[in-house]
Design an enzyme around this catalytic site. Sequence first.
Site, short mmCIF file in Angstrom:
data_model
loop_
_atom_site.label_atom_id
_atom_site.label_comp_id
_atom_site.label_asym_id
_atom_site.label_seq_id
_atom_site.Cartn_x
_atom_site.Cartn_y
_atom_site.Cartn_z
N GLY A 244 0.83 -1.20 0.00
CA GLY A 244 0.00 0.00 0.00
C GLY A 244 0.86 1.24 0.00
N SER A 245 0.31 2.32 0.52
CA SER A 245 1.00 3.60 0.47
C SER A 245 2.13 3.68 1.48
CB SER A 245 0.01 4.74 0.72
OG SER A 245 -0.39 4.76 2.08
N ARG A 247 2.72 6.24 3.32
CA ARG A 247 2.18 6.88 4.53
C ARG A 247 1.59 5.83 5.48
NH1 ARG A 247 -2.84 8.15 5.78
NH2 ARG A 247 -3.55 7.80 3.64
N GLY A 249 2.31 2.65 5.46
CA GLY A 249 3.41 1.80 5.89
C GLY A 249 4.13 2.36 7.10
N GLU A 267 5.65 -3.28 1.13
CA GLU A 267 5.85 -2.92 -0.27
C GLU A 267 5.02 -1.68 -0.48
OE1 GLU A 267 5.16 -1.84 -3.65
OE2 GLU A 267 3.96 -3.65 -3.97
N CYS A 302 2.16 0.20 -8.58
CA CYS A 302 3.21 0.77 -7.74
C CYS A 302 4.52 0.94 -8.49
CB CYS A 302 3.42 -0.09 -6.49
SG CYS A 302 3.71 -1.83 -6.84
#
Length: 495
Positions: A244-245, A247, A249, A267, A302
């Site tokens: 995901g993002s 932020r 993470g 990731e 991504c």
Amino acid sequence: MNFHHLAYWQDKALSLAIENRLFINGEYTAAAENETFETVDPVTQAPLAKIARGKSVDIDRAMSAARGVFERGDWSLSSPAKRKAVLNKLADLMEAHAEELALLETLDTGKPIRHSLRDDIPGAARAIRWYAEAIDKVYGEVATTSSHELAMIVREPVGVIAAIVPWNFPLLLTCWKLGPALAAGNSVILKPSEKSPLSAIRLAGLAKEAGLPDGVLNVVTGFGHEAGQALSRHNDIDAIAFTGSTRTGKQLLKDAGDSNMKRVWLEAGGKSANIVFADCPDLQQAASATAAGIFYNQGQVCIAGTRLLLEESIADEFLALLKQQAQNWQPGHPLDPATTMGTLIDCAHADSVHSFIREGESKGQLLLDGRNAGLAAAIGPTIFVDVDPNASLSREEIFGPVLVVTRFTSEEQALQLANDSQYGLGAAVWTRDLSRAHRMSRRLKAGSVFVNNYNDGDMTVPFGGYKQSGNGRDKSLHALEKFTELKTIWISLEA
């Protein structure tokens, strides 16, 4: 492969039975508080289903089931041969239900049915099967010691894994995590994105049918600030595997530190550079790959090649070829097999991408404008040229079909531009010069570097990033490192 036609998929959608409940301890069940939320068709903006809204109490229920079966050893202590058989059966069932799963994926995300059926579902089944076939070939080690001692190094499952996956490739990325996690003997609590939960819910039922013991796979749907936060702060979760993002993470890392120091494998975001030198072996091929590298899945990838770096002497020629290639990527109805670009995940995300485009109009030349694509949440190929490398358009992850082009005049300048990013997920180099290809590949700060292609690869190679693109790796045998503990056993043979 038969992609059928628009009317076929529309008729199939009308008769599709959508499961909307949580899956805990081998059973579909309502959320404890009986709350739901709506998942929305990004094409029509109409509700698809009311989905169970899992919260901390549901995470606790899933945790109890997952921990219980792990400690009993029904799966964690089973033989690799048994795990292999069950996971291969799951892959078989996924392939048998490919049309159903592809339709769920397309209805939920707006991605073209052609891509769901050709790429996502086969790729997801392939990931499960790859780890099923690999796990009985992973061995421990015996260290060199004196003759009266024996030192063994063994791998054991970590325990209960929280798998948190995004909405851009829901089932594929789920299986990138489930494959190695389950093959290694772990229990899993899966939280799909609230924007795309349907395929994960259905997968759980197929896993039970395949023979996975109750409690080994649990699916809790809900929002990040409720179900997701309950996972990241839970003191009994052993590890988090997240895509995901950046932020989000960072928040997961903080939550892990504030709770039980659980492992967190991330990731995260990307802003990958695609570098085309004047000695590119085939500009037409490079233009085609560049278009696919940014416009596939509507740019919601991504590792998308969102920054195109062109050597000055071939820049204009390449841009002309790229504009031609962009014509092959035009938004259409996702259920039409002829469609190559569907919609973005929802109107809110489309608004975010639109805001970047509006801002970018003052930062560079708009070579191709993908607005007014005809569908509410759709945006077509958009290309900016001669953008300041320090502009937010060049530095922030837009997660849409927006390409930023910068020119360079030397190899060193190209390298500096490519590495000048908080992210480090991917990069590509187009050149005939083998020495340059090696130099650039080694000096680019990215987890994957592609030479004379963009984003090629398969299950045999690891996937992950440098810097704020994350840590750990999905795919390949290296993914098992996330889902196993390394234990040393030292035995005295003279006792």
